[in-house]
Design a protein around this motif. Structure first.
Motif, PDB file in Angstrom:
ATOM      1  N   ARG A  12     -25.245 -16.245-124.528  1.00 55.80           N
ATOM      2  CA  ARG A  12     -25.313 -15.710-125.638  1.00 55.80           C
ATOM      3  C   ARG A  12     -26.881 -14.858-125.666  1.00 55.80           C
ATOM      4  N   VAL A  23     -15.372  -7.801-138.899  1.00 53.71           N
ATOM      5  CA  VAL A  23     -14.522  -9.373-138.321  1.00 53.71           C
ATOM      6  C   VAL A  23     -13.326  -9.214-139.406  1.00 53.71           C
ATOM      7  N   GLU A  27     -12.836 -15.260-138.648  1.00 56.43           N
ATOM      8  CA  GLU A  27     -13.790 -15.376-137.609  1.00 56.43           C
ATOM      9  C   GLU A  27     -14.846 -15.323-138.153  1.00 56.43           C
ATOM     10  N   LEU A  28     -14.724 -15.218-139.337  1.00 55.09           N
ATOM     11  CA  LEU A  28     -16.394 -15.009-140.933  1.00 55.09           C
ATOM     12  C   LEU A  28     -15.896 -16.137-140.915  1.00 55.09           C
ATOM     13  N   VAL A  31     -17.789 -18.432-138.381  1.00 58.14           N
ATOM     14  CA  VAL A  31     -19.126 -18.768-138.135  1.00 58.14           C
ATOM     15  C   VAL A  31     -19.992 -19.618-139.075  1.00 58.14           C
ATOM     16  N   MET A 105     -24.563 -20.349-136.253  1.00 58.18           N
ATOM     17  CA  MET A 105     -23.964 -19.111-136.206  1.00 58.18           C
ATOM     18  C   MET A 105     -24.153 -18.699-135.182  1.00 58.18           C
ATOM     19  N   ALA A 109     -21.077 -17.203-132.847  1.00 60.19           N
ATOM     20  CA  ALA A 109     -20.360 -16.086-133.036  1.00 60.19           C
ATOM     21  C   ALA A 109     -19.712 -15.927-131.532  1.00 60.19           C
ATOM     22  N   HIS A 110     -20.736 -15.735-130.096  1.00 64.12           N
ATOM     23  CA  HIS A 110     -20.498 -15.967-129.324  1.00 64.12           C
ATOM     24  C   HIS A 110     -19.576 -16.658-128.770  1.00 64.12           C
ATOM     25  N   LEU A 114     -17.828 -12.373-130.805  1.00 62.40           N
ATOM     26  CA  LEU A 114     -18.036 -12.027-131.405  1.00 62.40           C
ATOM     27  C   LEU A 114     -20.249 -11.818-131.465  1.00 62.40           C
ATOM     28  N   SER A 116     -23.818 -10.919-131.736  1.00 64.62           N
ATOM     29  CA  SER A 116     -25.324 -11.122-133.140  1.00 64.62           C
ATOM     30  C   SER A 116     -26.509 -10.938-132.877  1.00 64.62           C
ATOM     31  N   LEU A 152     -23.769  -9.133-137.680  1.00 67.21           N
ATOM     32  CA  LEU A 152     -22.686 -10.080-136.821  1.00 67.21           C
ATOM     33  C   LEU A 152     -21.569  -8.115-136.957  1.00 67.21           C
TER      34      LEU A 152
END
Length: 174
Positions: A12, A23, A27-28, A31, A105, A109-110, A114, A116, A152
């Protein structure tokens, strides 16, 4: 070690360039949910997590953060989502609890593809009349402080390779 979680933690990186598309809700939600599973002092679940996707509010936050930072650029690097993490002001472990939620988070995300980046200056932003007004508009209870935020979104430009780890970063005492 060949382990998905360890690999995600080791790979990450903070992302500072995002695509404009938002996003997905799934996905949100993924996270945000990982933030709710971060360890908290005595299991109190003190942090309050707010994802901001509203363009007007996002712009307001950008302007506030830029003012504290003393810049004209976007401190959130153009990310379409800003995730704010609040905790009880003055609570013994407010910063630690909120920081663990932010860390969870970022790693989540990673893990789902995603990007961040931890963003600072929220402590100063929300310790103002405008900041308190925004907290009220968000329906947050009084007595909170904003510990930090995440930018994000989908990665537009891959971050640089990791720097070599410093010598003697950790020690083992037996």
């Amino acid at each position: 070690m060949n382990n998905e979680i360890i690999n995600a933690l080791l790979t990450r990186r903070s992302v500072r360039s995002y695509k404009p598309q938002q996003v997905t809700d799934d996905e949100l939600r993924t996270v945000l949910e990982t933030g709710t599973y971060a360890p908290t002092s005595m299991g109190r679940q003190d942090p309050w997590i707010v994802a901001v996707q509203n363009a007007g509010l996002r712009q307001e936050l950008t302007e506030m953060n830029a003012k504290v930072m003393g810049v004209d650029s976007d401190p959130y690097y153009g990310a379409p989502t800003i995730v704010l993490v609040f905790a009880t002001k003055g609570a013994r472990n407010a910063v630690q609890d909120a920081s663990l939620a932010l860390g969870n988070m970022m790693n989540a995300a990673h893990a789902i593809g995603l990007g961040s980046c931890w963003i600072n200056r929220e402590l100063e932003m929300f310790d103002t009349p405008l900041g308190r007004s925004i907290m009220q508009r968000l329906g947050l209870p009084e007595g909170l402080t904003c510990v930090g935020a995440l930018s994000l979104g989908y990665i537009d430009k891959q971050p640089a390779a990791p720097k070599p780890r410093k010598a003697n970063y950790y020690r083992v005492v037996k």
